[in-house]
Design an enzyme around this catalytic site. Structure first.
Site, PDB file in Angstrom:
ATOM      1  CE1 TYR A 138      -4.404   6.991 -48.297  1.00 23.07           C
ATOM      2  CE2 TYR A 138      -4.510   9.180 -49.551  1.00 23.07           C
ATOM      3  CZ  TYR A 138      -3.921   8.193 -48.889  1.00 23.07           C
ATOM      4  OH  TYR A 138      -2.495   8.390 -48.602  1.00 23.07           O
ATOM      5  CE  LYS A 183      -0.079  -7.238 -41.594  1.00 20.79           C
ATOM      6  NZ  LYS A 183       1.321  -7.432 -41.474  1.00 20.79           N
ATOM      7  CG  ASP A 216       4.574  -7.398 -43.014  1.00 22.70           C
ATOM      8  OD1 ASP A 216       3.850  -7.943 -43.907  1.00 22.70           O
ATOM      9  OD2 ASP A 216       4.531  -7.859 -41.716  1.00 22.70           O
ATOM     10  CG  ASP A 240       0.680   7.817 -49.573  1.00 26.60           C
ATOM     11  OD1 ASP A 240       0.776   8.709 -50.491  1.00 26.60           O
ATOM     12  OD2 ASP A 240       0.360   7.972 -48.284  1.00 26.60           O
ATOM     13  CG  ASP A 244       6.381   9.186 -50.625  1.00 26.99           C
ATOM     14  OD1 ASP A 244       5.557   9.406 -51.665  1.00 26.99           O
ATOM     15  OD2 ASP A 244       6.375   9.981 -49.526  1.00 26.99           O
TER      16      ASP A 244
HETATM   17  C1  IPM Z   1       0.546  11.166 -52.780  1.00 24.62           C
HETATM   18  C2  IPM Z   1       0.147  12.191 -51.732  1.00 24.62           C
HETATM   19  C3  IPM Z   1      -1.412  12.153 -51.199  1.00 24.62           C
HETATM   20  C4  IPM Z   1      -1.733  10.900 -50.802  1.00 24.62           C
HETATM   21  C5  IPM Z   1      -1.625  13.350 -50.232  1.00 24.62           C
HETATM   22  C6  IPM Z   1      -0.941  14.709 -50.477  1.00 24.62           C
HETATM   23  C7  IPM Z   1      -2.896  13.627 -49.741  1.00 24.62           C
HETATM   24  O1  IPM Z   1       0.967  11.731 -50.545  1.00 24.62           O
HETATM   25  O2  IPM Z   1      -0.310  11.453 -53.710  1.00 24.62           O
HETATM   26  O3  IPM Z   1       1.090  10.385 -52.594  1.00 24.62           O
HETATM   27  O4  IPM Z   1      -1.615  10.367 -49.975  1.00 24.62           O
HETATM   28  O5  IPM Z   1      -2.578  10.352 -51.934  1.00 24.62           O
HETATM   29 MG    MG Z   2       2.157  10.110 -51.092  1.00 25.90          MG
END
Ligand code: IPM
Ligand code: MG
Length: 346
Positions: A138, A183, A216, A240, A244
Site C-alpha cells: 500500500y 505467502k 490462499d 484487506d 472482507d
Molecule cells: C479498507 C478499505 C481501504 C483499504 C480502501 C478504501 C483504501 O478497503 O479499509 O479495508 O484497502 O485499506
Molecule cells: Mg478493505
C-alpha cells in the site's frame, strides 16, 4: 473528564450513519465533545485534497476519531494524477501511525440465518483479524508508464515485530492461538515476516499457540472452518482481502466495526469495515449498526470506557434479537428505525 472526538462522515452513506451515531453517543451521558471535518471526496470537492493538513492536525489532537466511509463513482479514475478519496484514509493511517487494524468477527446469534455459510459451519466462530496497516504494498514506491506499472512491497523487521506483538497480546486475552498468515513460499517479505514472528514468539510468547498459514489456504479455511481461527495476523493487503471475506461470514458487511490503533497515547480511528455504498446513499436505508459498533470500539479502545461500550453492543444485539432488520439483512427497517430500535434498548 472531557473527551474530544473528531467526526469524519466522509462520502455516500457516511453522513447518514454518522448523525444517529452521535445521537447514540450523546445518550450515554458522557462528557464528549464532537468536532466534524470534511474527509474523502467531500474534502476533494471543497478543499482540493481528501485529507487537509488542518483535518490531520485536528485528528492528531483529538482523543479518538470516528470515521464513516469515503469514495464514490464521482471520484473514480485510473488517472494517477487525480486525487482519490482513499488517499485520505491512507494519509490518516500513515499520519497518525495507525499500524494495527483490529477487525473482530463474531456472528451475532440473531443473524445466524443471514450467514452465507451453513449454521453448523459458522457455529462457534469468534475470530479477530489483525491487519498491519501502514506498510507493505500500500505504501511502497509506485511507478507508472503508459505500458508498465509497479508497486513495491517492503517490510522491516521492526514493523513486523510490533504488529506480531499486538497479535500475541490480543491472543492472551482470548483463546491463546495466533495464525500468522503469509505467502512465504513465494514472497521475500513473507519469509522475513515468518522469521520475525517466530523469533518474537520463542522469546516472549511461548504460552501462545502459533501456526503459519499460507494466505490462499487461509482464504479457504475462513469459509470451510472459520471456527478454527482465534487471532489471524497478517500484512496490509492480505489483511484487506481476508477481513472482507471474514466480515461476510456474519451475513452482512454492514455489521462489522474496526479499530485502527497506533502507539499508546496516539488517537485511534474507529470505522465500519463497509464502504460508502453510493448506490443507496441519501435514501435513508443504510444499516447504521457497524457504525454503532465502531462507536463502541471507540469507547473501549479509544477512551478506555468499557461499560458504555458494552452497553452499546448489548443494545445492538437486543434490537436484532427483537427482529430489527435493515435491507442488507433482508428486512425493511430504515436507518432511522434501526437507530430508534437500538436507542430503545440503551
Ligand atoms: C479498507 C478499505 C481501504 C483499504 C480502501 C478504501 C483504501 O478497503 O479499509 O479495508 O484497502 O485499506
Ligand atoms: Mg478493505
Amino acid at each position: 473528564m472531557s473527551h474530544t472526538i473528531v467526526l469524519l462522515p466522509g462520502d455516500g452513506i457516511g453522513p447518514e450513519i454518522t448523525a444517529p451515531t452521535v445521537t447514540l453517543l450523546e445518550r450515554l451521558g458522557l462528557d464528549l465533545r464532537f468536532e466534524e471535518h470534511r474527509f474523502g471526496g467531500a474534502a476533494i470537492d471543497a478543499d482540493g485534497a481528501a485529507l487537509t493538513d488542518d483535518t490531520l492536525a485536528a485528528c492528531a489532537n483529538a482523543d479518538a476519531v470516528l470515521l464513516a466511509a469515503v469514495g464514490g463513482p464521482k471520484w473514480d479514475s485510473t488517472d494517477p494524477q487525480r486525487p482519490r478519496p482513499e488517499q485520505g484514509l491512507l494519509g490518516l493511517r500513515k499520519g497518525l501511525g495507525l499500524y494495527a487494524n483490529l477487525r473482530p468477527v463474531k456472528p451475532i446469534p440473531a443473524l445466524s440465518a443471514a450467514s452465507p455459510l451453513k449454521g453448523e459451519v459458522i457455529a462457534g466462530t469468534d475470530l479477530l483479524v489483525i491487519r498491519e496497516l501502514t506498510g507493505g504494498i500500500y505504501f511502497g514506491e509506485k511507478t507508472r508508464t503508459a505500458t508498465q506499472a509497479s508497486d513495491l512491497c517492503t517490510y522491516t523487521a521492526a514493523e513486523i515485530e510490533r504488529i506480531a506483538r499486538v497479535a500475541f497480546e490480543a491472543a492472551r486475552g482470548r483463546s491463546g492461538r495466533v495464525a500468522s498468515v503469509d505467502k512465504a513460499n513465494v514472497l521475500e517479505t513473507s519469509r522475513l515476516w515468518r522469521e520475525v514472528v517466530h523469533t518474537l514468539h520463542a522469546a516472549e510468547y511461548g504460552d501462545i499457540e502459533l501456526t503459519d498459514v499460507l494466505v490462499d489456504n487461509a482464504a479457504m479455511q475462513l469459509v470451510s472452518h472459520p471456527s478454527g481461527f482465534d487471532v489471524l495476523v497478517t500484512e496490509n493487503m492480505f489483511g484487506d482481502i481476508l477481513s472482507d471475506e471474514a466480515a461476510t461470514l456474519t451475513g452482512s458487511i454492514g455489521m462489522l466495526p474496526s479499530a485502527s490503533l497506533g502507539a499508546p497515547g496516539a488517537p485511534g480511528v474507529f470505522e465500519p469495515v463497509h464502504g460508502s455504498a453510493p448506490d443507496i446513499a441519501g435514501q435513508g436505508v443504510a444499516n447504521p449498526l457497524a457504525m454503532f459498533l465502531s462507536a463502541a470500539l471507540l469507547l473501549r479502545h479509544g477512551l478506555g470506557l468499557e461499560d458504555p461500550a458494552a452497553a452499546v453492543e448489548s443494545a445492538v444485539h437486543q434490537a436484532l434479537a427483537d427482529g430489527l432488520r435493515t435491507r442488507d439483512l433482508g428486512g425493511s427497517a430504515s436507518t432511522a428505525q434501526a437507530a430508534q430500535a437500538v436507542l430503545a434498548h440503551l
